[in-house]
Design a protein around this motif. Sequence first.
Motif, short mmCIF file in Angstrom:
data_model
loop_
_atom_site.label_atom_id
_atom_site.label_comp_id
_atom_site.label_asym_id
_atom_site.label_seq_id
_atom_site.Cartn_x
_atom_site.Cartn_y
_atom_site.Cartn_z
N THR A 220 0.24 4.17 -12.10
CA THR A 220 0.89 4.67 -10.96
C THR A 220 1.06 6.04 -10.72
O THR A 220 1.59 6.43 -9.73
N PHE B 287 5.59 -3.41 -13.50
CA PHE B 287 6.77 -3.74 -12.50
C PHE B 287 6.72 -5.27 -12.06
O PHE B 287 6.23 -5.90 -11.15
N THR C 219 19.09 0.58 -10.34
CA THR C 219 18.40 0.96 -9.14
C THR C 219 19.49 1.28 -8.00
O THR C 219 19.36 2.44 -7.28
N ARG D 250 3.55 0.75 3.82
CA ARG D 250 2.56 1.28 2.55
C ARG D 250 1.31 1.87 3.36
O ARG D 250 0.78 2.72 2.74
N ASN E 274 1.67 4.38 -5.23
CA ASN E 274 2.67 3.95 -5.97
C ASN E 274 2.80 4.73 -7.26
O ASN E 274 1.84 4.89 -7.89
N VAL F 288 10.75 0.63 -1.73
CA VAL F 288 10.25 -0.17 -2.66
C VAL F 288 10.89 -1.84 -2.19
O VAL F 288 11.56 -1.94 -1.31
N GLU F 289 10.33 -2.60 -3.09
CA GLU F 289 10.88 -4.03 -2.84
C GLU F 289 12.37 -4.07 -2.90
O GLU F 289 13.10 -3.58 -3.84
N TYR G 62 13.94 4.16 -4.68
CA TYR G 62 13.38 3.89 -5.91
C TYR G 62 13.78 2.51 -6.52
O TYR G 62 14.61 1.82 -5.84
N ARG G 63 13.20 2.15 -7.42
CA ARG G 63 13.20 0.92 -8.08
C ARG G 63 13.14 1.13 -9.62
O ARG G 63 12.32 1.73 -10.09
N GLU H 261 10.00 3.50 -10.23
CA GLU H 261 8.73 3.57 -9.54
C GLU H 261 9.20 4.05 -7.90
O GLU H 261 10.47 3.88 -7.63
N HIS H 262 8.42 4.47 -7.42
CA HIS H 262 8.63 4.94 -5.87
C HIS H 262 7.24 5.10 -5.16
O HIS H 262 6.21 4.71 -5.81
N TYR H 263 7.34 5.11 -3.95
CA TYR H 263 6.03 4.96 -3.07
C TYR H 263 5.84 6.15 -2.05
O TYR H 263 6.86 6.38 -1.28
#
Length: 333
Positions: free
Chosen positions: A4, A40, A50, A77, A120, A291-292, A297-298, A314-316
């Motif tokens: 990622t 993930f 989180t 996304r 990601n 994120v989900e 952030y997750r 993780e992040h996008y």
Amino acid sequence: MKTTETVLENASGFAPEERLAQDNGSLQPGQLCLANESRFNTAFFSEPLTTYAVGWRDPSNVEAMLDFIAPPVQVGRRFEYKSAVNAESFLSEADDYRAIGSEFKKVEYKGTTVNAKTDNRGLTIRVDLDAVGEMPNWRELYTARLLQRLLRNELRRATTALLNNATNTAKTWDSTVGKDPDQDILTEMLAAVDDSGVRPNRILFGDVAWNKRLIAHRAQASAGGYASAGLTPEELAGFLGVEGVKISRERYQASATAKSKVVPDNVVMFYGADGVSTEDPTHVKRFWSAVEGGGKYRVYEQQVNSKIIDLTVEHYCASLPTATAGVRKLSIS
């Protein structure tokens, strides 16, 4: 398996011996690695961490500098944004008269639609429970370290995107008689308006560039020189007629023994605004996707064995230059 942080892996700026380890089964406690997508998994999702990441505030203000350079825009996304044809915003004609019985002259704005996506990105740190012992809140401590590192990575990418599109002018600011750094900046801002039609409203100083500005002004035997030398960044912003002036003092580890400035010895003039959309003339934007579960952030916590835990954040995001005309840069020596 694709990682990622492929951009960081390929262009991290770290010496080979200092680069992040690949998790090939030999990851050691306390060592960071690039977070693999296979990690993930919902089974390892940590809701408390989180929640901590969502409410966490960067004590070193890296995020504030990042927002100044590349204002955040939330998108899906996969998204589209308009890369404006600058000339279209300043077209003018003398034949807009409508004769009786005729139609008005038809015009159109084409622009360019760019398809993009957020990347990601993430990092993992391996923790040995014997190493943390009775340390209180160690999970939050390591989560904060990962968040700071991810922000520093994104700051470097956003800065690169800004500098790569700047028109450069070399200047020497020293104690020589007649130097006027603030006038040099104003001259470049006028050139930026001629180039893009949009006046820069933000100015970014590298640490050394700001210091050389002070040296040049203090050396002048004039009231103007003395007055300019004493201006704070906020006062200088008022004098130059811009929204904000910031000094970047951030560093990153470039090798085993040396650190490098995130912003080199430059003064950069550009346009940016808070609360931006995908279509305004801001020069660099930091597109991010939730994120989900929502949020930026997750965090994941994976029990590797009875003594080893992997923490992953993780992040996008994607920092992209959405307008190129009108960015000006002074390279200071």
